[in-house]
Enzyme design. Sequence first.
Site, PDB file in Angstrom:
ATOM      1  N   LYS A 140       1.274  -0.938   0.393  1.00  0.00           N
ATOM      2  CA  LYS A 140      -0.015   0.077   0.031  1.00  0.00           C
ATOM      3  C   LYS A 140       1.289   0.800  -0.033  1.00  0.00           C
ATOM      4  O   LYS A 140       2.339   1.139   0.058  1.00  0.00           O
ATOM      5  CB  LYS A 140      -0.808  -0.068   1.462  1.00  0.00           C
ATOM      6  CG  LYS A 140      -0.295  -0.093   2.335  1.00  0.00           C
ATOM      7  CD  LYS A 140      -1.176   0.505   3.313  1.00  0.00           C
ATOM      8  CE  LYS A 140      -0.618   1.201   4.513  1.00  0.00           C
ATOM      9  NZ  LYS A 140       0.144   2.518   5.234  1.00  0.00           N
ATOM     10  N   HIS A 170      -0.477  -5.477   5.629  1.00  0.00           N
ATOM     11  CA  HIS A 170       0.751  -6.289   6.665  1.00  0.00           C
ATOM     12  C   HIS A 170       0.168  -5.890   8.836  1.00  0.00           C
ATOM     13  O   HIS A 170       0.213  -7.461   9.158  1.00  0.00           O
ATOM     14  CB  HIS A 170       2.195  -5.809   7.024  1.00  0.00           C
ATOM     15  CG  HIS A 170       2.431  -4.177   8.011  1.00  0.00           C
ATOM     16  ND1 HIS A 170       2.012  -3.006   7.274  1.00  0.00           N
ATOM     17  CD2 HIS A 170       2.374  -4.255   9.396  1.00  0.00           C
ATOM     18  CE1 HIS A 170       2.264  -2.083   8.251  1.00  0.00           C
ATOM     19  NE2 HIS A 170       1.880  -2.772   9.721  1.00  0.00           N
ATOM     20  N   GLU A 208      -0.808   5.363  17.021  1.00  0.00           N
ATOM     21  CA  GLU A 208       1.183   5.075  17.118  1.00  0.00           C
ATOM     22  C   GLU A 208       1.671   6.138  17.905  1.00  0.00           C
ATOM     23  O   GLU A 208       1.247   7.066  18.298  1.00  0.00           O
ATOM     24  CB  GLU A 208       1.510   5.045  16.401  1.00  0.00           C
ATOM     25  CG  GLU A 208       0.661   3.845  14.636  1.00  0.00           C
ATOM     26  CD  GLU A 208       1.896   4.771  13.988  1.00  0.00           C
ATOM     27  OE1 GLU A 208       2.657   3.877  13.533  1.00  0.00           O
ATOM     28  OE2 GLU A 208       0.667   4.991  12.847  1.00  0.00           O
ATOM     29  N   ASP A 227      -3.664   6.508   4.590  1.00  0.00           N
ATOM     30  CA  ASP A 227      -2.854   6.417   5.208  1.00  0.00           C
ATOM     31  C   ASP A 227      -3.057   4.953   5.839  1.00  0.00           C
ATOM     32  O   ASP A 227      -2.912   3.727   5.419  1.00  0.00           O
ATOM     33  CB  ASP A 227      -1.434   6.620   6.374  1.00  0.00           C
ATOM     34  CG  ASP A 227      -0.298   5.994   6.770  1.00  0.00           C
ATOM     35  OD1 ASP A 227       0.124   4.797   5.478  1.00  0.00           O
ATOM     36  OD2 ASP A 227      -0.253   6.256   7.877  1.00  0.00           O
ATOM     37  N   HIS A 232      -5.928  -0.578   6.423  1.00  0.00           N
ATOM     38  CA  HIS A 232      -5.978  -1.718   7.340  1.00  0.00           C
ATOM     39  C   HIS A 232      -7.344  -0.692   8.336  1.00  0.00           C
ATOM     40  O   HIS A 232      -7.446  -2.592   8.205  1.00  0.00           O
ATOM     41  CB  HIS A 232      -4.966  -0.596   8.082  1.00  0.00           C
ATOM     42  CG  HIS A 232      -3.384  -1.025   7.935  1.00  0.00           C
ATOM     43  ND1 HIS A 232      -3.054  -1.858   7.225  1.00  0.00           N
ATOM     44  CD2 HIS A 232      -2.420   0.304   8.641  1.00  0.00           C
ATOM     45  CE1 HIS A 232      -1.896  -1.369   7.010  1.00  0.00           C
ATOM     46  NE2 HIS A 232      -1.622  -0.491   7.022  1.00  0.00           N
TER      47      HIS A 232
END
Length: 476
Positions: A140, A170, A208, A227, A232
């Site tokens: 991505k 991932h 994060e 993002d 995700h």
Amino acid sequence: MSTAPAAPSATFVIFGALGDLTRRLLVPALVNLARSSLLDPDTELLGISHHDGDDEHLREELDDFVKDDACWQRVRPHVRYLKGDFTDAATFAALKKHVKGNAIFYLATAPGFFGSIVERLGDAGLLDQADGFRRVVIEKPFGTDLASARALNAQILARASEDQIYRIDHFLGKETVQNIMVTRFGNTMLEAVWNNRYVDHVQITAAEAVTIGSRGKFYDATGALRDMVPNHLFQLLAMIGMEPPISFDAEAIRTEKGKVIAAITPIDPAEAIRGRYAAGTVAGKPVPAYRDEPDVDPASRTETFAALKVHVETWRWSGVPFYLRTGKALAARDTEIVIQFKEVPLALFRETVVDRLPPDRLVLQIQPDEGISLEFVVKRPGPVVNTAPVTMDFRYEDHFEIGHQNGYETLLYDVLTGDQTLFQRADQIEGGWRAVQPLLDMWEQGTPEEYPAGSAGPESADALMHRAHRRWHHLG
């Protein structure tokens, strides 16, 4: 994974061989597969980059990331290097001389190269599967909006078939993510309450503590929404929201996930929050404001935090909101899914000291410390009826030998064995972009709300929950 058979032998070609992704994640993951006897000993690793170098130079570049490892010493002689420009047909002609039989082409490059590399692989005959499988792994971001994702899909699928394309995420390599389906469909008591009759709402968080660091140029053109959300977070949402597939066949599972993403209604901008970190402190260290970071436009409108209220219009989930949030420079690193069940009626407790019972919650912790927790209510010891919340915890590392995996091992093994279960299909990619496109259009204007680095995000994200008398699960 240790009980699985070794993957078939193949040439594993990595475009972007000297990049951080290759050195820090891909090659260590392949070495971990070798350690688990899941990588065929004859597997060849061929790295391509435009930098000067040779086989030994690439091996030395990788040594610092997997040095002093007996498995790496077995893999190391099979590492080779090819210097070449990703846009030059001569590179692919040279590549064809190195590749025979089975081959994986991993695009660990800037997104701008994805389409052209696949085109040149096709033009060179490298995607022809007459003598073995040929598969392409694409990182991505897959597009930057709905129009670009559609265009990239069309460009790629003009040269390769859908069953050759592995759009990787991932996050889906994490044990807890893979365990969602087993947790749901392997336990009758959970599947029975996994619906709008019992579930009040679902929270999906990918927080994060790190800042954007040296990725200012990339991040300022991307932002938190692009993002993280269409890929995700929507993939996690799909695994929570999907109907039971008819089997664990990849296409059966991907079809059910695709239905969930297609059922996401266009997100109301009034139910979406964007923020941007200001100066603050994270883990005891001072952090500059986002717009003071290197390679960030001082007048940037890019968000580093996004929180959304998402609706999935299916029979199972009608009326149940999904709250999604993601951000940088937050109070803790925490990726989790919270299934919050409805509160029980208090009529039974009206003659007791209990005035409110906290709702039951199932927490799927994805990172760090992968595991599952169930929060519920018990009676406190004593002569009167009083209650206390308790938690039952399961942690993978307490029960299983999971080693030091980085999340890519399962995904790379699946690519080598041809299992597309954990990879996105074209319709899922486009469905995700379709849902967020109204926000992308609106967020071209205006300014994100600032939040102090080291906090839980902007105050309006809390207000989004409070309006419905809910609150976010704590970070960390």
